[in-house]
Scaffold this motif. Structure first.
Motif, PDB file in Angstrom:
ATOM      1  N   HIS A  12       6.408   7.799   6.479  1.00 27.97           N
ATOM      2  CA  HIS A  12       5.170   7.900   5.694  1.00 27.97           C
ATOM      3  C   HIS A  12       5.409   7.456   4.243  1.00 27.97           C
ATOM      4  N   HIS A  45       4.292   3.840   2.043  1.00 24.90           N
ATOM      5  CA  HIS A  45       3.574   3.814   0.763  1.00 24.90           C
ATOM      6  C   HIS A  45       4.153   2.781  -0.197  1.00 24.90           C
ATOM      7  N   HIS A  70      -4.071   5.590   2.213  1.00 24.74           N
ATOM      8  CA  HIS A  70      -3.988   5.928   3.635  1.00 24.74           C
ATOM      9  C   HIS A  70      -5.035   5.115   4.385  1.00 24.74           C
ATOM     10  N   PHE A  79      -1.905   0.914   6.397  1.00 25.90           N
ATOM     11  CA  PHE A  79      -0.887   1.932   6.182  1.00 25.90           C
ATOM     12  C   PHE A  79      -0.477   2.583   7.510  1.00 25.90           C
TER      13      PHE A  79
HETATM   14 ZN   LIG Z   1       0.620   9.566   1.879  1.00 28.79          ZN
END
Ligand SMILES: [Zn+2]
Length: 163
Positions: free
Chosen positions: A121, A125, A131, A135
């Protein structure tokens, strides 16, 4: 009805399944059957290598990572399980961006998939700040089943808090 604070974003039907597991006392079994494997990443150094390996495999062109560490100040009350930061520092007359990833210390002792989910995660980024669809596509590419694992991670947090 038990409020499931980590699972509020999920449909009622899914939350009800978790409630049923709690009522039947089977939540721990659900988790240990699906995620029997703990990881052995126990130090910041090991975590750095772990994140770097993932980056080399999937995100070669993303900016270099300077630091990766477990952080015991990150906790659930802040709703942050991981954190990525870019700190700009002047170095030798040049502005240099330092990339950092922090992972909540509770993931030191957790099933392997959950640590991976957090690191994936935060790595994603580096390419996508929001998000958005791109992504999550990237997360899914780095960790197949990403969405299910994120759900189960929240189930794990629910179970952990009941202990
Ligand atoms: Zn995040």
């Amino acid at each position: 009805m038990t409020a499931l604070k980590f699972l509020q974003a999920y449909p009622d039907a899914l939350q009800d399944q978790v409630r049923r597991l709690i009522t039947e006392g089977r939540l721990g079994d659900y988790l240990s059957q699906r995620y029997p494997q703990m990881h052995d990443v126990q130090s910041d150094k090991a975590l750095y290598t772990y994140a770097l390996d993932l980056k080399h495999e999937y995100l070669r062109n993303a900016p270099a990572i300077d630091k990766v560490l477990f952080d015991n100040r990150l906790d659930l009350t802040h709703r942050a399980l991981g954190l990525h930061t870019t700190i700009s520092r002047v170095q030798g007359g040049k502005l240099k961006a330092k990339k950092e990833i922090r992972v909540a210390s509770l993931f030191k002792e957790a099933p392997a998939e959950f640590l991976k989910m957090i690191v994936v995660h935060e790595l994603a980024h580096f390419k996508e700040s929001d998000h958005n669809k791109a992504f999550y596509k990237l997360c899914e590419h780095m960790l197949p089943g990403y969405h299910q694992i994120e759900f189960d991670l929240r189930v794990y947090l629910t179970w952990r808090e009941m202990q």
